[in-house]
Design an enzyme around this catalytic site. Structure first.
Site, mmCIF file in Angstrom:
data_model
loop_
_atom_site.group_PDB
_atom_site.id
_atom_site.type_symbol
_atom_site.label_atom_id
_atom_site.label_comp_id
_atom_site.label_asym_id
_atom_site.label_seq_id
_atom_site.Cartn_x
_atom_site.Cartn_y
_atom_site.Cartn_z
ATOM 1 C CB THR A 325 -0.917 0.045 1.241
ATOM 2 O OG1 THR A 325 -0.104 0.268 2.399
ATOM 3 C CG2 THR A 325 -1.707 -1.238 1.411
ATOM 4 C CB CYS A 326 0.201 4.700 -1.070
ATOM 5 S SG CYS A 326 0.544 4.438 -2.799
ATOM 6 C CG ASP A 327 -0.355 3.878 5.772
ATOM 7 O OD1 ASP A 327 -1.486 4.047 6.226
ATOM 8 O OD2 ASP A 327 0.687 4.152 6.405
#
Ligand code: PLP
Length: 379
Positions: A325-327
């Site tokens: 994910t982009c987190d």
């Protein structure tokens, strides 16, 4: 999540023939049944399964077939699942807080055992469950030896548990005690302290216990050089129960989740990138099947295979590992030692992934699709 009907021999064979781009959880019914047998033969009492750790239908089906006849359930959907998959099995509704509607529905579905850790919840049960039901008072001690503290949310203090047990006895219920030493509890001394305290609570309440439920918490094999010793824990529980209760020894119950199911699944993740020869990016992370690593710590029982399924044997190099994910918190804790020659397209397998993996996968950021494949063997 898809369940594949075609059984592969091993994860390596599956990876080679399917080249999956999504994470795959490999399930070995044989290992699950062996672990169930290990608990049934070794634990000196009734073995029940904590459904929340992995509520997969194939899991319940195999546990039931292996002789697991009791289930720790925490919600109406779990009770309905067990009613469907394990007809006739005992259900212990051991979530100490439930709505009145949930209690009534559970009674309708045949549940006759409930845990409690507060006077207000005991009053609810008094109004709604048959007088012959079992009430298990859940108590807690200051935590030791577990991966995280279960007492932070549930469990009455010793003093309050004594009052609750006496009260449940006066109401005419079948009286029992229960505790949970904390998940992934690698210190057997935790059970020792809890069992002796249970005997003291029963004495002080003037109540003879029908049963003592010694919880879950049985450790799984997460670190290569720390092998859990289940039989030693079973023997300690048996001996300490004798010492603490003598003639008044109650029947014992345990409710493992992790300890029963973890070993029967391995997770295959694929390397999306080895960015500039440093950080490894996998197609699964802490919002997916690896969620628990951030809470309980790393699993270092890994195996790396090429896209063709061949093992990578290069010298181990500690790497920072990120999920898809982009987190930026989507990172495995610490560093993971992986072969130095690891490449994009390789598969990293994590063993011992059956508990709290499928159960908590999220769809965050568009990820979270995981396949489950049944295999004859995990290695
Ligand atoms: C979650 C839970 C368990 C299972 O715990 P594990 O650490 O997975 O063995 C057992 N009993 C209760 C009441 C639970 O909430």
């Amino acid at each position: 999540m898809g369940l594949s009907n075609i059984m592969s021999a091993t994860p390596a064979e599956y990876l080679y023939s399917h080249a999956p781009e999504r994470p795959v959880l490999f399930f070995s019914p044989a290992i699950l049944q062996q672990t169930a047998t290990r608990f049934i033969d070794g634990f000196p009492g009734l073995v029940t399964y904590a459904v929340k750790s992995n509520p997969g239908e194939a899991v319940i089906q195999n546990l039931f077939a292996a002789g697991i006849n009791g289930y720790d359930v925490a919600s109406i959907p779990e009770i309905e699942l067990i009613t469907r998959m394990a007809p006739g099995a005992a259900m212990h509704y051991n979530n100490p807080v439930r709505s009145r509607g949930e209690i009534a529905r559970a009674v309708e579905l045949g549940v006759r055992s409930f845990s409690v850790d507060s006077h207000s919840e005991l009053a609810k049960l008094k109004a709604l469950v048959p007088a012959s039901a079992e009430i298990s008072v859940r108590f807690k001690l200051p935590v030791s030896g577990a991966a995280y503290d279960f007492g932070a949310k549930f469990g009455a203090t010793v003093e309050k548990a004594t009052a609750l047990l006496a009260e449940a006895g006066e109401m005419g219920f079948t009286t029992s005690l229960t505790f949970h030493p904390g998940t992934q509890c690698t210190d057997p001394a935790a059970w020792d302290a809890y069992i002796r305290t249970a005997a003291q609570i029963a004495t002080d309440a003037g109540v003879r216990l029908a049963r003592l439920n010694v919880g879950g918490g049985f450790p799984a094999h997460r670190l290569s050089d720390v092998t859990p010793e289940l039989e030693a824990i079973f023997a300690l529980i048996d001996r300490v129960t004798d010492e603490a209760f003598g003639e008044a020894r109650p029947a014992l119950v345990c409710e493992p989740g992790r300890g029963l199911v973890a070993e029967s699944f391995s997770l295959a993740t694929q390397v999306r990138a080895v960015r500039d020869d440093a950080h490894v990016f996998l197609n699964d992370g802490i919002y997916g099947a690896l969620a628990e690593l951030a809470l309980v710590g790393i699993i270092d029982r890994t195996e790396v295979r090429t896209g063709e399924g061949a093992p990578r044997g290069g010298a181990a190099l500690p790497r920072i590992v990120f999920g898809p994910t982009c987190d930026s918190v989507d990172r495995l804790p610490g560093e993971l030692a992986l072969p130095a020659d690891i490449e994009e397209g390789d598969y990293v397998l994590f063993h011992g992934m059956g508990a709290y993996s499928t159960a908590t996968v999220t769809a965050f950021n568009g990820f979270g699709a995981i396949d489950i494949a049944t295999v004859m063997a995990l290695h």
